[in-house]
Design an enzyme around this catalytic site. Structure first.
Site, mmCIF file in Angstrom:
data_model
loop_
_atom_site.group_PDB
_atom_site.id
_atom_site.type_symbol
_atom_site.label_atom_id
_atom_site.label_comp_id
_atom_site.label_asym_id
_atom_site.label_seq_id
_atom_site.Cartn_x
_atom_site.Cartn_y
_atom_site.Cartn_z
ATOM 1 N N ASP A 237 8.499 -10.056 2.400
ATOM 2 C CA ASP A 237 9.875 -9.546 2.475
ATOM 3 C C ASP A 237 10.633 -9.811 3.777
ATOM 4 O O ASP A 237 10.066 -9.632 4.865
ATOM 5 C CB ASP A 237 9.879 -8.018 2.367
ATOM 6 C CG ASP A 237 9.010 -7.487 1.269
ATOM 7 O OD1 ASP A 237 8.509 -8.268 0.464
ATOM 8 O OD2 ASP A 237 8.829 -6.253 1.232
ATOM 9 N N GLN B 285 7.899 -9.591 6.875
ATOM 10 C CA GLN B 285 6.495 -9.210 6.689
ATOM 11 C C GLN B 285 5.645 -10.440 7.000
ATOM 12 O O GLN B 285 5.806 -11.490 6.364
ATOM 13 C CB GLN B 285 6.269 -8.729 5.257
ATOM 14 C CG GLN B 285 6.919 -7.391 4.969
ATOM 15 C CD GLN B 285 6.183 -6.249 5.647
ATOM 16 O OE1 GLN B 285 5.183 -5.759 5.141
ATOM 17 N NE2 GLN B 285 6.667 -5.806 6.805
ATOM 18 N N TRP C 132 -1.630 -12.364 2.064
ATOM 19 C CA TRP C 132 -1.187 -11.031 2.505
ATOM 20 C C TRP C 132 -2.342 -10.279 3.158
ATOM 21 O O TRP C 132 -3.453 -10.271 2.634
ATOM 22 C CB TRP C 132 -0.657 -10.254 1.298
ATOM 23 C CG TRP C 132 0.007 -8.976 1.699
ATOM 24 C CD1 TRP C 132 1.312 -8.813 2.054
ATOM 25 C CD2 TRP C 132 -0.603 -7.688 1.813
ATOM 26 N NE1 TRP C 132 1.557 -7.508 2.381
ATOM 27 C CE2 TRP C 132 0.403 -6.788 2.246
ATOM 28 C CE3 TRP C 132 -1.891 -7.204 1.615
ATOM 29 C CZ2 TRP C 132 0.152 -5.434 2.458
ATOM 30 C CZ3 TRP C 132 -2.140 -5.852 1.835
ATOM 31 C CH2 TRP C 132 -1.119 -4.983 2.248
ATOM 32 N N SER D 168 7.609 -2.928 5.163
ATOM 33 C CA SER D 168 9.022 -3.310 5.214
ATOM 34 C C SER D 168 9.945 -2.195 5.667
ATOM 35 O O SER D 168 9.628 -1.007 5.557
ATOM 36 C CB SER D 168 9.465 -3.794 3.839
ATOM 37 O OG SER D 168 8.923 -5.066 3.620
ATOM 38 N N ASP E 105 9.756 1.368 2.669
ATOM 39 C CA ASP E 105 10.847 0.406 2.773
ATOM 40 C C ASP E 105 12.205 1.065 3.040
ATOM 41 O O ASP E 105 13.161 0.891 2.269
ATOM 42 C CB ASP E 105 10.917 -0.476 1.515
ATOM 43 C CG ASP E 105 9.563 -1.056 1.110
ATOM 44 O OD1 ASP E 105 8.682 -1.150 1.993
ATOM 45 O OD2 ASP E 105 9.373 -1.405 -0.064
HETATM 46 C C1 FRU Z 1 7.477 -5.630 -1.296
HETATM 47 C C2 FRU Z 1 6.396 -4.888 -0.556
HETATM 48 C C3 FRU Z 1 6.979 -3.642 0.095
HETATM 49 C C4 FRU Z 1 6.025 -3.389 1.207
HETATM 50 C C5 FRU Z 1 5.666 -4.775 1.646
HETATM 51 C C6 FRU Z 1 4.272 -4.929 2.170
HETATM 52 O O1 FRU Z 1 7.230 -6.965 -1.483
HETATM 53 O O2 FRU Z 1 5.331 -4.568 -1.428
HETATM 54 O O3 FRU Z 1 7.148 -2.561 -0.782
HETATM 55 O O4 FRU Z 1 6.603 -2.643 2.238
HETATM 56 O O5 FRU Z 1 5.861 -5.622 0.534
HETATM 57 O O6 FRU Z 1 4.083 -6.190 2.715
#
Ligand code: FRU
Length: 492
Positions: free
Chosen positions: A47, A63, A71, A107, A165
Site C-alpha cells: 500500500d 508498506q 510481504w 498502513s 489503516d
Molecule cells: C492492505 C493491508 C492493510 C495493512 C497493510 C499491511 O493491503 O492489508 O490493511 O495495513 O496491508 O501491509
C-alpha cells in the site's frame, strides 16, 4: 517518547534498512523495472501510505520490506517527487522496533500540523492493532511518539486484531480519523474517531457497515472532497462480485455522499468500483497546492504470483491520477505532468481496421497511446499490446456483451489467483459507447498497462509480463475505424 531501538552495531532499525538497501541494490535485476512508476528500490512494496504534499514536495510512503521480495515485517519506505514521474528515494521513515510495533508498522496516512509532518500508522504487536504517531520537522527523519488510539477505544463488538489503516484529516479545526474495522461476527466497517490535538482520540461512530457483501475488514479508508461532495474510498476484502464488478478477491470502492463528522454518519448517494482491472488496491488521495485531488494506489493484488520477485523486487504504484466527479461518478485521468515526458509523436487518422492491422511508428513498451475507435459493425474491436511473435495482451470492445475486455491470458505467464476469483486473466467493464465510439488512453511501462476509457469514465489496470513491443489493432467479423490516434514514447 520512544526512541528507535539500537541494533548491535549501533544502527537504528531504519538505518539498518538503508544500509541493507545501499549494499544490495545492484543485485536487483533490471529487466522488469518500470521507468515512470514508483516501485521499491529493492524488496517488497504494498500500500501507499501518508501520500501528501509537505515541505514543498509530494511525499509517498509505502508498506515496505527491504530484506526480501515478499510481504514480511512492515516498514515505511519513503519517496518524494515534484512531478509524480521522478521518485527520489529518501531514508526509510519507519521500521518496526518500538515496544508496540515490533510486528509491523502497517498502513496509515499523514497530516501537516504546526509545520511538522505527522504520520499516523497502525502499530502491530502480537496480533493486536493500535494506532500510533510519528513526527518529523524536516520531512526526512521521523520520531515515534507512541500509541494514540489503543484498541480499548474500539466499540464493544469490534475485533482488536482487525483495526487499522487510519486516514487522518482536519475539518473545522478538529482532527478526525477514519479506520478500517471488523466486527466479531465478520462484518466489515469503517469507524470515525475525533481529536483536538492528534494525541488524545475519542470514538465517534460507525460511518459504514456492510452486513452482506464483505468477508472481511474494509482496509485503507480514505476521504477526499470533489464538487462539494465527500468521496470515501476503501478496500474491502472479499467484496461480493456483482455482474462484471468486483471480480478481484479484494476490491477498491468509492462512495459518494456526505460525511457528517458530528454524528459520524455517511449519507451515501452512489458507490462503485474504482478500477475494473486486475491490479489496483489500497488507494490514497492528496490535495495538491493547485487544488487537484490526486490518487495513487498499489498496482498489484493480494494472492497473486509476482514474477518480478525472482528479480529481487515486487509491487509498484499506479501512475497517480487526477480525480473529478462528473454527474456524480468518479472520473480518473493520468496526472498532467506526464505530458512533459512525451517524445516521438506519431499520429494517424481515419484508418480502417480489419483482422490484424499494424500502423507505421506505433509500437513500444514505455508508451502513451490514445485511440478513438468508430466501432463499425465489428463483433470485437481493439488493440494488442506488449506483443511479440507468440504473446500479447488484448483490450477490446465486445459487442455481444457490450463490455470492454482486458484479456491478459495470452501473456505467457500464469498469475495464480485466490480461489474466490474466477481467474486472474480476464476482466471487463461497461462504458458508454453512444455514437458507436470508444476512446482508449493506454499507458504502458515495461510490465504495466493502465487503460483509461472515454476520458476517464472507467479505468482498468493490469500487469502484463509478455515483454514485447508490438502494438496492433484488430476488428473481428466486420470492419471498424481508427478515427484518430496519437502515440508517444515516455522518456524521463
Ligand atoms: C492492505 C493491508 C492493510 C495493512 C497493510 C499491511 O493491503 O492489508 O490493511 O495495513 O496491508 O501491509
Amino acid at each position: 517518547m520512544k526512541k528507535n531501538r539500537s541494533h548491535a552495531d549501533g544502527k537504528s532499525a531504519t538505518q539498518a534498512a538503508d544500509a541493507y538497501i545501499a549494499a544490495n541494490l545492484s543485485a536487483v535485476q533490471p529487466s522488469y523495472r518500470h521507468t515512470f512508476h514508483a516501485m521499491p528500490p529493492i524488496g517488497w512494496m504494498n500500500d501507499p501510505n501518508g501520500f501528501n504534499y509537505a515541505f514543498g514536495k509530494y511525499h509517498l510512503f509505502y508498506q515496505f520490506y527491504p530484506y526480501g521480495a515478499s510481504w514480511d515485517s512492515m516498514h515505511w519506505g519513503h519517496y518524494t517527487t515534484q512531478d509524480f514521474i521522478h521518485w527520489r528515494l529518501e531514508p526509510t521513515a519507519l521500521a518496526p522496533d518500538g515496544t508496540n510495533d515490533s510486528d509491523g508498522c502497517f498502513s496509515g496516512s499523514s497530516i501537516v500540523k504546526d509545520n511538522k509532518l505527522y504520520l499516523m500508522y497502525t502499530s502491530v504487536l502480537a496480533d493486536i492493532q493500535t494506532q500510533s504517531l510519528a513526527v518529523s520537522a524536516d520531512g526526512v527523519h521521523f520520531e515515534k511518539l507512541g500509541e494514540v488510539i489503543p484498541s480499548s477505544r474500539l466499540p464493544q463488538d469490534a475485533l482488536r486484531t482487525e483495526f487499522r489503516d487510519p486516514k487522518v484529516f482536519l475539518r473545522d479545526g478538529v482532527y478526525y480519523a477514519l479506520l478500517g474495522s471488523r466486527t466479531a461476527n465478520g462484518e466489515g466497517q469503517i469507524l470515525l474517531y475525533r481529536s483536538r490535538d492528534l494525541l488524545e482520540w475519542e470514538y465517534v461512530n460507525v460511518v459504514r457497515r456492510d452486513r452482506y457483501t464483505t468477508r472481511g475488514i474494509y482496509e485503507c479508508p480514505d476521504l477526499c472532497e470533489l464538487n462539494g461532495k465527500d468521496v470515501m474510498l476503501a478496500s474491502p476484502q472479499g467484496y461480493e462480485t456483482k455482474d462484471w464488478r468486483y471480480e478481484n478477491w479484494q476490491s477498491a470502492i468509492y462512495m459518494v455522499g456526505k460525511l457528517d463528522v458530528e454524528k459520524g454518519t455517511f449519507e451515501q448517494d452512489y458507490e462503485d468500483e474504482i478500477d475494473g482491472g486486475f491490479d489496483f488496491y489500497a488507494p490514497q488521495t492528496l490535495k495538491a497546492p493547485d487544488g487537484r485531488v490526486i490518487m495513487i494506489g498499489w498496482m498489484q493484488m493480494w494472492s497473486r504470483r509476482m514474477p518480478t520477485a525472482q528479480h529481487g523486487w515486487a509491487g509498484s504504484m499506479i501512475l497517480p491520477r487526477e480525480l473529478s466527479l462528473q454527474e456524480g461518478k468518479l472520473y480518473q485521468r493520468p496526472v498532467r505532468e506526464l505530458k512533459d515526458y512525451r517524445w516521438n509523436e506519431v499520429k494517424h487518422a481515419h484508418k480502417i481496421i480489419k483482422e490484424k492491422t499494424v500502423l507505421a511508428g506505433v509500437c513500444g513498451k514505455k508508451t502513451e497511446l490514445h485511440v478513438l475507435f468508430d466501432l463499425g459493425q465489428a463483433a470485437r474491436v481493439g488493440v494488442e499490446v506488449f506483443g511479440n511473435r507468440t504473446r500479447s495482451a488484448k483490450i477490446y470492445y465486445d459487442r455481444a456483451s457490450d463490455l470492454v475486455v482486458f484479456d491478459r491470458s495470452g501473456m505467457g505467464i500464469d498469475i495464480s489467483h485466490d480461489a474466490s476469483e474466477k481467474d486472474a486473466s480476464v476482466r471487463s467493464v461497461r462504458v458508454d459507447t453512444a455514437g458507436n465510439r470508444l476512446e482508449m488512453l493506454i499507458l504502458l511501462d515495461v510490465v504495466s498497462c493502465e487503460v483509461f476509457l472515454n476520458d476517464g469514465e472507467r479505468v482498468m489496470t493490469g500487469n502484463v509480463y509478455s515483454g514485447g513491443t508490438d502494438i496492433s489493432f484488430f476488428a473481428e467479423n466486420g470492419e471498424a475505424e481508427i478515427v484518430r490516434l496519437e502515440k508517444y514514447d515516455i522518456i524521463n
